[in-house]
Scaffold this active site. Structure first.
Site, PDB file in Angstrom:
ATOM      1  N   TYR A  68       3.009   7.058  -2.930  1.00 21.89           N
ATOM      2  CA  TYR A  68       1.660   7.102  -2.357  1.00 21.89           C
ATOM      3  C   TYR A  68       1.187   8.548  -2.236  1.00 21.89           C
ATOM      4  CZ  TYR A  68      -1.910   6.687   1.330  1.00 21.89           C
ATOM      5  OH  TYR A  68      -3.057   6.771   2.080  1.00 21.89           O
ATOM      6  N   LYS A  72      -1.842  10.618  -4.228  1.00 22.22           N
ATOM      7  CA  LYS A  72      -2.965  11.227  -3.494  1.00 22.22           C
ATOM      8  C   LYS A  72      -3.087  12.714  -3.812  1.00 22.22           C
ATOM      9  CE  LYS A  72      -4.839   7.756  -1.253  1.00 22.22           C
ATOM     10  NZ  LYS A  72      -6.250   7.360  -1.432  1.00 22.22           N
TER      11      LYS A  72
HETATM   12  N1  SER Z   1      -1.293   5.599   7.044  1.00 24.25           N
HETATM   13  C1  SER Z   1      -0.758   6.006   5.779  1.00 24.25           C
HETATM   14  C2  SER Z   1       0.606   5.498   5.575  1.00 24.25           C
HETATM   15  O1  SER Z   1       1.295   5.329   6.551  1.00 24.25           O
HETATM   16  C3  SER Z   1      -0.723   7.501   5.684  1.00 24.25           C
HETATM   17  O2  SER Z   1      -1.881   7.912   5.064  1.00 24.25           O
HETATM   18  O3  SER Z   1       0.989   5.306   4.478  1.00 24.25           O
END
Ligand code: SER
Length: 244
Positions: A68, A72
């Site tokens: 993730y 990003k």
């Molecule tokens: N809230 C998100 C997550 O925990 C962080 O951007 O993946």
């Protein structure tokens, strides 16, 4: 904004790459092809990695540990490329972990909203982190307002494309204490899950949002206590609908 978040993302990194990375590229390409003037991007505290100081500014080395976070970071860079190469007005914020009146969906910051929701639904919650875990958090109304205010800010005032924004940074224990204030008798315990704890430990404890404050007058309106008072009845209604 559609993306697979950090915790769910680690269960299927290739799908996370496809959704987050290809998705962002498609949005930017569509904007270029159809002459869309501005794209607002939602980045995250997950772009950061271990070894940073307790208060983290915008311009530090980005070494995410999750897919993730990797997508990003790449999204931030892709948008800046489209801005330079194609003149796209690309702007974005790095969101803290968000709490809102809907259930969270697969983030590593989910322990925070779940402390409220599960306590309202069942009387307690076993958090998957240590009580001293500390990451930046924000209430959804502030997060949405930030996107609108950044979008409307005069371009000539903006010294950069991507901005840290911050609201509050409680420890997990401080959130548990706060939940116990608004839901008396709350039974919150801690049983750290090593994988998610490692992700939490790699994120900043607090973000420095000086640039956002200077360039487009960013100010958070909600702190932990004010958020609790507003959020608790909304999540109580949600929990009542979900049943015991
Ligand atoms: N809230 C998100 C997550 O925990 C962080 O951007 O993946």
């Amino acid at each position: 904004m559609a993306a697979i978040l950090s915790a769910t993302g680690e269960r299927d990194p290739l799908r996370t790459y496809a959704v987050n990375q290809d998705g962002t590229l498609h949005v930017l390409e569509a904007a270029r092809k159809f002459g869309v003037r501005q794209v607002i991007f939602t980045s995250t505290i997950a772009v950061f990695g271990p070894g940073l100081p307790p208060l983290v500014g915008d311009d530090v080395s980005l070494r995410p540990t999750t897919m993730y976070g990797v997508t990003k970071v790449a999204g931030e860079l892709l948008g800046e490329y489209y801005s330079r190469r194609h003149g796209l007005d690309f702007r974005g914020v790095r969101f803290p972990g968000l709490l809102s009146a809907v259930l969270p969906g697969g983030g590593t910051s989910d322990y925070a909203p779940l402390m409220y929701y599960e306590t309202l639904r069942t009387g307690g919650y076993e958090a998957f982190c240590r009580p001293d875990s500390q990451i930046p958090l924000m209430y959804m109304p502030d997060a949405l307002r930030a996107l609108v205010e950044l979008s409307l800010a005069p371009r000539e005032r903006l010294g950069r494309c991507i901005y840290n924004i911050a609201a509050f940074s409680p420890t997990a224990q401080e959130i548990a204490d706060e939940v116990a204030r608004v839901v008396p008798g709350a039974r919150i315990t801690f049983k750290p899950d090593p994988a998610r704890q490692a992700i939490l430990d790699s994120w900043p404890r607090a973000l420095d949002d000086t640039c956002a404050r200077r360039d487009w007058d960013w100010r958070p309106a909600w702190d932990l206590a004010r958020m609790s008072d507003d959020l608790t009845p909304k999540l109580a209604a949600l929990a009542a609908r979900a049943g015991k």
